[in-house]
Design a protein around this motif. Structure first.
Motif, PDB file in Angstrom:
ATOM      1  N   VAL A 157      14.320  62.846  23.079  1.00  0.00           N
ATOM      2  CA  VAL A 157      15.115  61.640  22.859  1.00  0.00           C
ATOM      3  C   VAL A 157      16.551  61.908  23.297  1.00  0.00           C
ATOM      4  CG1 VAL A 157      15.807  59.881  21.185  1.00  0.00           C
ATOM      5  CG2 VAL A 157      13.679  61.168  20.831  1.00  0.00           C
ATOM      6  N   ASN A 158      17.030  61.153  24.272  1.00  0.00           N
ATOM      7  CA  ASN A 158      18.416  61.285  24.731  1.00  0.00           C
ATOM      8  C   ASN A 158      19.273  60.271  23.979  1.00  0.00           C
ATOM      9  OD1 ASN A 158      20.864  61.517  26.006  1.00  0.00           O
ATOM     10  ND2 ASN A 158      20.092  61.141  28.065  1.00  0.00           N
ATOM     11  N   LEU A 159      20.143  60.791  23.091  1.00  0.00           N
ATOM     12  CA  LEU A 159      21.011  59.936  22.293  1.00  0.00           C
ATOM     13  C   LEU A 159      22.403  59.782  22.887  1.00  0.00           C
ATOM     14  CD1 LEU A 159      19.749  61.506  19.055  1.00  0.00           C
ATOM     15  CD2 LEU A 159      19.788  59.042  19.367  1.00  0.00           C
ATOM     16  N   GLY A 160      22.727  60.609  23.886  1.00  0.00           N
ATOM     17  CA  GLY A 160      24.059  60.464  24.450  1.00  0.00           C
ATOM     18  C   GLY A 160      24.558  61.676  25.203  1.00  0.00           C
ATOM     19  N   THR A 161      23.965  61.957  26.359  1.00  0.00           N
ATOM     20  CA  THR A 161      24.489  63.010  27.221  1.00  0.00           C
ATOM     21  C   THR A 161      25.746  62.512  27.915  1.00  0.00           C
ATOM     22  OG1 THR A 161      22.902  62.270  28.889  1.00  0.00           O
ATOM     23  CG2 THR A 161      22.336  64.236  27.611  1.00  0.00           C
ATOM     24  N   LEU A 162      26.572  63.444  28.366  1.00  0.00           N
ATOM     25  CA  LEU A 162      27.851  63.094  28.983  1.00  0.00           C
ATOM     26  C   LEU A 162      27.662  62.133  30.149  1.00  0.00           C
ATOM     27  CD1 LEU A 162      30.875  63.732  28.736  1.00  0.00           C
ATOM     28  CD2 LEU A 162      30.537  65.561  30.412  1.00  0.00           C
ATOM     29  N   GLN A 163      26.672  62.418  30.960  1.00  0.00           N
ATOM     30  CA  GLN A 163      26.300  61.513  32.049  1.00  0.00           C
ATOM     31  C   GLN A 163      24.965  60.865  31.722  1.00  0.00           C
ATOM     32  OE1 GLN A 163      28.390  60.900  34.553  1.00  0.00           O
ATOM     33  NE2 GLN A 163      29.841  62.456  33.831  1.00  0.00           N
ATOM     34  N   ARG A 164      24.905  59.567  31.820  1.00  0.00           N
ATOM     35  CA  ARG A 164      23.646  58.885  31.538  1.00  0.00           C
ATOM     36  C   ARG A 164      22.695  59.105  32.708  1.00  0.00           C
ATOM     37  NH1 ARG A 164      22.959  52.981  28.716  1.00  0.00           N
ATOM     38  NH2 ARG A 164      20.747  53.219  28.183  1.00  0.00           N
ATOM     39  N   PRO A 165      21.562  59.739  32.470  1.00  0.00           N
ATOM     40  CA  PRO A 165      20.658  60.061  33.574  1.00  0.00           C
ATOM     41  C   PRO A 165      19.873  58.843  34.050  1.00  0.00           C
ATOM     42  CG  PRO A 165      19.674  60.714  31.509  1.00  0.00           C
ATOM     43  CD  PRO A 165      21.046  60.204  31.175  1.00  0.00           C
ATOM     44  N   ALA A 166      19.271  59.001  35.212  1.00  0.00           N
ATOM     45  CA  ALA A 166      18.377  57.961  35.711  1.00  0.00           C
ATOM     46  C   ALA A 166      17.178  57.847  34.772  1.00  0.00           C
ATOM     47  CB  ALA A 166      17.913  58.315  37.121  1.00  0.00           C
ATOM     48  N   PRO A 167      16.569  56.674  34.681  1.00  0.00           N
ATOM     49  CA  PRO A 167      15.411  56.508  33.806  1.00  0.00           C
ATOM     50  C   PRO A 167      14.323  57.530  34.108  1.00  0.00           C
ATOM     51  CG  PRO A 167      16.168  54.372  34.609  1.00  0.00           C
ATOM     52  CD  PRO A 167      16.935  55.413  35.369  1.00  0.00           C
ATOM     53  N   ASP A 168      13.753  58.091  33.064  1.00  0.00           N
ATOM     54  CA  ASP A 168      12.695  59.081  33.180  1.00  0.00           C
ATOM     55  C   ASP A 168      11.638  58.725  32.150  1.00  0.00           C
ATOM     56  OD1 ASP A 168      11.020  61.320  33.039  1.00  0.00           O
ATOM     57  OD2 ASP A 168      12.648  62.750  33.347  1.00  0.00           O
ATOM     58  N   PRO A 169      10.422  58.417  32.571  1.00  0.00           N
ATOM     59  CA  PRO A 169       9.387  58.005  31.613  1.00  0.00           C
ATOM     60  C   PRO A 169       9.055  59.093  30.589  1.00  0.00           C
ATOM     61  CG  PRO A 169       8.442  58.433  33.787  1.00  0.00           C
ATOM     62  CD  PRO A 169       9.922  58.417  33.963  1.00  0.00           C
ATOM     63  N   ARG A 170       9.457  60.317  30.870  1.00  0.00           N
ATOM     64  CA  ARG A 170       9.178  61.419  29.947  1.00  0.00           C
ATOM     65  C   ARG A 170      10.242  61.559  28.858  1.00  0.00           C
ATOM     66  NH1 ARG A 170       9.185  66.075  34.314  1.00  0.00           N
ATOM     67  NH2 ARG A 170      11.218  65.025  34.560  1.00  0.00           N
ATOM     68  N   VAL A 171      11.337  60.786  28.967  1.00  0.00           N
ATOM     69  CA  VAL A 171      12.447  60.887  28.019  1.00  0.00           C
ATOM     70  C   VAL A 171      12.685  59.523  27.378  1.00  0.00           C
ATOM     71  CG1 VAL A 171      14.903  61.395  27.739  1.00  0.00           C
ATOM     72  CG2 VAL A 171      13.531  62.701  29.379  1.00  0.00           C
ATOM     73  N   LEU A 172      12.764  59.489  26.044  1.00  0.00           N
ATOM     74  CA  LEU A 172      13.071  58.259  25.326  1.00  0.00           C
ATOM     75  C   LEU A 172      14.581  58.026  25.366  1.00  0.00           C
ATOM     76  CD1 LEU A 172      10.762  58.900  22.254  1.00  0.00           C
ATOM     77  CD2 LEU A 172      10.350  57.303  24.111  1.00  0.00           C
ATOM     78  N   ASP A 173      14.989  56.893  25.887  1.00  0.00           N
ATOM     79  CA  ASP A 173      16.403  56.583  26.060  1.00  0.00           C
ATOM     80  C   ASP A 173      16.929  55.821  24.847  1.00  0.00           C
ATOM     81  OD1 ASP A 173      18.921  55.942  26.859  1.00  0.00           O
ATOM     82  OD2 ASP A 173      18.348  54.810  28.646  1.00  0.00           O
ATOM     83  N   ARG A 174      17.726  56.514  24.038  1.00  0.00           N
ATOM     84  CA  ARG A 174      18.403  55.883  22.887  1.00  0.00           C
ATOM     85  C   ARG A 174      19.900  56.164  23.000  1.00  0.00           C
ATOM     86  NH1 ARG A 174      14.037  54.355  23.141  1.00  0.00           N
ATOM     87  NH2 ARG A 174      12.374  54.311  21.570  1.00  0.00           N
ATOM     88  N   TRP A 175      20.410  56.049  24.210  1.00  0.00           N
ATOM     89  CA  TRP A 175      21.766  56.462  24.573  1.00  0.00           C
ATOM     90  C   TRP A 175      22.811  55.643  23.814  1.00  0.00           C
ATOM     91  CZ3 TRP A 175      26.158  55.288  27.741  1.00  0.00           C
ATOM     92  CH2 TRP A 175      26.814  56.410  28.291  1.00  0.00           C
ATOM     93  N   LEU A 176      23.707  56.325  23.101  1.00  0.00           N
ATOM     94  CA  LEU A 176      24.738  55.672  22.293  1.00  0.00           C
ATOM     95  C   LEU A 176      26.126  55.834  22.882  1.00  0.00           C
ATOM     96  CD1 LEU A 176      23.481  56.845  18.777  1.00  0.00           C
ATOM     97  CD2 LEU A 176      23.090  54.633  19.893  1.00  0.00           C
ATOM     98  N   GLY A 177      26.224  56.472  24.025  1.00  0.00           N
ATOM     99  CA  GLY A 177      27.509  56.727  24.661  1.00  0.00           C
ATOM    100  C   GLY A 177      27.532  58.132  25.226  1.00  0.00           C
ATOM    101  N   PRO A 178      28.576  58.474  25.995  1.00  0.00           N
ATOM    102  CA  PRO A 178      28.659  59.795  26.646  1.00  0.00           C
ATOM    103  C   PRO A 178      29.047  60.914  25.680  1.00  0.00           C
ATOM    104  CG  PRO A 178      30.624  58.544  27.126  1.00  0.00           C
ATOM    105  CD  PRO A 178      29.731  57.615  26.350  1.00  0.00           C
ATOM    106  N   GLY A 179      28.279  61.094  24.652  1.00  0.00           N
ATOM    107  CA  GLY A 179      28.567  62.102  23.654  1.00  0.00           C
ATOM    108  C   GLY A 179      29.573  61.602  22.628  1.00  0.00           C
TER     109      GLY A 179
END
Length: 368
Positions: A116-138
């Motif tokens: 689960v990606n909650l907020g990496t510094l750079q928002r990555p391209a969509p990846d079906p293997r990763v759940l995108d719950r991005w809340l901001g760049p960290g």
């Protein structure tokens, strides 16, 4: 995402109680197995405890679920880690591809594994293997301002609860939360120091492998953050329960990381949905401490997988009165130590459920 039915006031829901009746039956069953009473040591107590948690005399681990929560930390820009922040996002891809330590151990354990990606510094391209719950760049640098907004904190809590609820819906009978985030040992140290009233030097460790000078700088920065965010905060040990809960949530907002907050949410919801949790190392145990401070009854649902080599982990375990299953000088995080301990838990269940009884095997019992 499937509909997992989490109410809007889910944080207010009570923690379920393990079945004392089932636990008593499991304890009686242990005494009938073809071995001297207590001969299997802590494995016996682990099986008895799991019986009460799972509500069945023959506990078993058939559907272990490991969720890896990832996010970046603003404090990392101050150079508190041996690795650049870009590593968090790169490791997210590595987890998903199956190349990280916890990925390997999850496969060995036959566990479901998700990232689960909650907020990496750079928002990555969509990846079906990763759940995108991005809340901001960290998070923000907590030496300068609160790490996150209340809205981000609540969203991260909910993201963790959602992962637990979906795991439960899929039949999960043991949950492990892992984490990844460059700088997150600094956040964990700050939170631990605030919750336990300790100087951060007692909790701070090398994390990714920093040297003495960087470690000293890390401690200095954490002290600055504590001064900024806790100087006017009343003592956590005083005041009514509702006020204490508010203070803990404020500490989480000011000093935490998205992935740490998500683990807190997952742990809390595990207790609400009656799912046993196997806790990993320093950062995961810090999240457990936060969750138990919010809901003390949650402690019954938490099993500790291992004792990390991080200096502060022992202090956190002591505060939780926790006795971990393994001690292998690991300090990787990711959920790796807990993933390794899954096999210990399975072994305890198998011994409890599959060993013959004295009567069944025709073996004379004690005092016969």
């Amino acid at each position: 995402m499937t509909d997992v039915g989490i109410p809007h006031n889910w944080l207010e829901q009570p923690i379920q109680r393990p079945s004392a009746q089932v636990e008593a039956k499991a304890r009686a069953h242990q005494l009938q197995l073809t071995k001297p009473a207590g001969a299997l040591g802590e494995l016996e107590q682990l099986a008895i405890r799991l019986a009460g948690l799972q509500g069945r005399v023959d506990p078993r681990i058939e559907h272990c679920h490991i969720s890896l929560f990832a996010a970046d930390h603003g404090i990392a820009a101050a150079g508190v880690s041996a690795y650049p922040q870009a590593v968090t996002g790169q490791m997210v891809a590595n987890f998903a591809a199956g190349g990280a330590a916890v990925s390997v151990l999850a496969r060995l354990a036959g566990a479901h594994f998700d990232v689960v990606n909650l907020g990496t510094l750079q928002r990555p391209a969509p990846d079906p293997r990763v759940l995108d719950r991005w809340l901001g760049p960290g998070t923000a640098d907590f030496t300068q301002q609160a790490a996150m907004t209340a809205e981000q904190r609540d969203a991260a809590l909910l993201a963790g609860a959602e992962r637990l609820a979906e795991a439960k819906a899929a039949g999960c009978d043991l949950f492990v939360a892992g984490e990844m985030g460059i700088g997150n040992t600094s956040a964990a140290t700050a939170l631990g120091a605030a919750l336990l009233g300790l100087d951060p030097q007692l909790l701070a460790g090398p994390g990714t492998g920093v040297g003495t000078a960087v470690l000293a700088q890390k401690v200095t920065l954490i002290r600055q953050a504590l001064q900024r965010h806790t100087a006017d905060m009343p003592d956590l040990a005083s005041g009514p329960e509702a006020l204490q809960e508010h203070r803990v949530l404020e500490l989480l907002r000011c000093l935490g990381g998205f992935e740490i907050v998500a683990m807190v949410g997952a742990y809390l919801h595990a207790g609400q949905r009656a799912v046993p949790v196997l806790v990993d190392g320093f950062i995961s145990t810090l999240a457990a401490l936060v969750a138990v401070r919010l809901k003390p009854d949650l402690a019954a649902w938490l099993i500790y997988g291992h004792r990390s080599a991080e200096p502060g982990h022992g202090l956190l375990l002591e505060a939780l009165q926790a006795r971990p299953l393994l001690s292998l000088d690991m300090r990787l995080g990711e959920g790796s130590g807990a993933a390794l301990a899954v096999q210990i838990v399975r072994s305890a269940c198998a011994l409890h459920s599959d060993m013959a009884t004295f009567a069944g095997a025709g073996v004379a019992g004690p005092g016969a």
